[in-house]
Design a protein around this motif. Structure first.
Motif, PDB file in Angstrom:
ATOM      1  N   ASP A  32       0.794  -1.242   0.000  1.00 38.99           N
ATOM      2  CA  ASP A  32       0.000   0.000   0.000  1.00 38.99           C
ATOM      3  C   ASP A  32       0.825   1.290   0.000  1.00 38.99           C
ATOM      4  O   ASP A  32       0.617   2.171   0.841  1.00 38.99           O
ATOM      5  CB  ASP A  32      -0.969  -0.014   1.199  1.00 38.99           C
ATOM      6  N   ASP A  90      -1.522  -2.582  -4.078  1.00 39.08           N
ATOM      7  CA  ASP A  90      -1.752  -1.139  -3.952  1.00 39.08           C
ATOM      8  C   ASP A  90      -0.429  -0.384  -3.810  1.00 39.08           C
ATOM      9  O   ASP A  90      -0.368   0.668  -3.169  1.00 39.08           O
ATOM     10  CB  ASP A  90      -2.705  -0.806  -2.790  1.00 39.08           C
ATOM     11  N   ASN A 120      -6.432  -3.976  -4.904  1.00 39.10           N
ATOM     12  CA  ASN A 120      -7.606  -3.514  -5.636  1.00 39.10           C
ATOM     13  C   ASN A 120      -7.376  -2.209  -6.385  1.00 39.10           C
ATOM     14  O   ASN A 120      -8.115  -1.877  -7.306  1.00 39.10           O
ATOM     15  CB  ASN A 120      -8.805  -3.370  -4.685  1.00 39.10           C
ATOM     16  N   HIS A 121      -6.328  -1.454  -6.003  1.00 39.90           N
ATOM     17  CA  HIS A 121      -6.027  -0.224  -6.744  1.00 39.90           C
ATOM     18  C   HIS A 121      -5.078  -0.483  -7.906  1.00 39.90           C
ATOM     19  O   HIS A 121      -5.078   0.287  -8.863  1.00 39.90           O
ATOM     20  CB  HIS A 121      -5.423   0.838  -5.808  1.00 39.90           C
ATOM     21  N   HIS A 195      -3.457  -9.493  -0.531  1.00 40.78           N
ATOM     22  CA  HIS A 195      -3.693  -8.052  -0.329  1.00 40.78           C
ATOM     23  C   HIS A 195      -4.691  -7.833   0.811  1.00 40.78           C
ATOM     24  O   HIS A 195      -4.432  -7.071   1.744  1.00 40.78           O
ATOM     25  CB  HIS A 195      -4.199  -7.390  -1.615  1.00 40.78           C
ATOM     26  N   HIS A 261      -3.837  -3.572   2.777  1.00 41.12           N
ATOM     27  CA  HIS A 261      -5.166  -3.091   2.376  1.00 41.12           C
ATOM     28  C   HIS A 261      -5.862  -2.192   3.394  1.00 41.12           C
ATOM     29  O   HIS A 261      -6.456  -1.192   3.015  1.00 41.12           O
ATOM     30  CB  HIS A 261      -6.060  -4.294   2.035  1.00 41.12           C
TER      31      HIS A 261
HETATM   32 FE   LIG Z   1      -6.292  -1.974  -1.026  1.00 42.86          FE
END
Ligand SMILES: [Fe+2]
Length: 295
Positions: A32, A90, A120-121, A195, A261
């Motif tokens: 992240d 991320d 997810n990013h 993640h 995350h």
């Molecule tokens: Fe995330």
């Protein structure tokens, strides 16, 4: 298998004794970093890149660009002579070509191998729908970082297996679960990198404190309204099965689960004697050195 978690007071240092290791191993876990960058190759992302870059820079200690902290983290990997650097997603805020190249330059400078699993990013531009079609569209931009196998990867290292599954849509497929089973069935000590953390009763309170919604894998407590707003579908049967496997009397040779995350540091039991570690976000200078000692 004897696995002993020696809890330290330092959220950046985890020491685990593991039966059957060939030698001590040092791993660097980074997650992240949320670096935002774009250039004329992704013209539609230029504006959002500038905005997000500033937004995350404002959150870093010392108000420095997240890229600087990412580069320092990788330099630390070299300085500590780690056996592997694992990035759990991320690392970039969206998959513009310029952003992917920052990661490429970073990993090129590493002296030891690395594992990269997506968040997810990593595959989502803020102006596109967040769904599996978008994920599949942008997987190719990052696939080479994930060993050309973003869904499931494994690296054998010093008698241990480092397993990475992409659960960045909060789900694990039947194929990923089968892959995980196969790794565990080798009987070798396995570390699992994801993640999105698995829901546990001890992780839920800090996550809800931060986010107000239970952004963990197989988490109870989603309202219909929150599901709709966040495009969060119910857990697939394979996701529930994976959660059950890892939290109810987890496999004997599971050394630990490591994830990101939720942007906080946490260590908590998945089941008696088996732990999940969440590493603080890279843009707040979070990282975790995992030291594995043979027992
Ligand atoms: Fe995330």
């Amino acid at each position: 298998m004897r696995i002993e978690h020696w809890q330290t007071q330092d959220e950046r240092r985890t020491v685990i004794g593991v039966e059957g290791l060939e030698r001590p191993l040092t791993l660097m876990h980074i997650t992240d970093s949320h670096m935002a960058a774009a250039d004329e190759r992704d013209p539609e992302a230029l504006e959002v890149a500038a905005e997000c870059q500033q937004l995350f820079q404002n959150l870093t200690p010392g108000n420095v660009p997240p890229q600087q902290l990412f580069e320092q983290a990788l330099e630390r990997s070299n300085r500590f002579s780690v056996d592997c650097t694992i990035m759990t997603g991320d690392i970039i805020h969206f998959p513009a070509r310029a952003a992917v190249e920052i990661i490429e330059r970073g990993v090129d400078a590493l002296r030891a191998p690395y594992l990269y699993t997506l968040g997810n990013h990593d595959w989502h531009f803020p102006y596109l729908p967040r769904n599996d079609a978008t994920r599949l569209e942008f997987y190719p931009r990052l696939a080479h970082l994930a060993g050309h196998s973003p869904a499931a990867q494994v690296m054998a290292l010093g008698g241990a297996r480092l397993v990475a599954l992409d659960n960045s849509n909060y789900q694990v497929t039947d194929e990923q679960l089968e892959f995980l089973y196969r790794q565990l069935q080798t009987g070798e000590p396995c570390l699992l990198f994801l993640h999105i953390p698995l829901y546990t009763p001890t992780l839920a309170p800090p996550v809800l404190d931060n986010w107000k919604i239970p952004i963990m894998m197989a988490a109870p407590g989603w309202t219909e309204q929150a599901r709709k707003k966040n495009k969060m579908r119910e857990s697939d049967p394979s996701t529930t099965a994976c959660h059950r496997l890892l939290t109810r009397g987890a496999p004997d040779n599971l050394v630990g689960v490591f994830c990101g995350h939720v942007h906080l540091a946490h260590a908590g039991e998945l089941c008696p004697g088996r732990f999940q570690y969440v590493t603080r976000e890279g843009f707040r200078n979070g990282y975790r050195v995992i030291r594995l000692e043979p027992l």
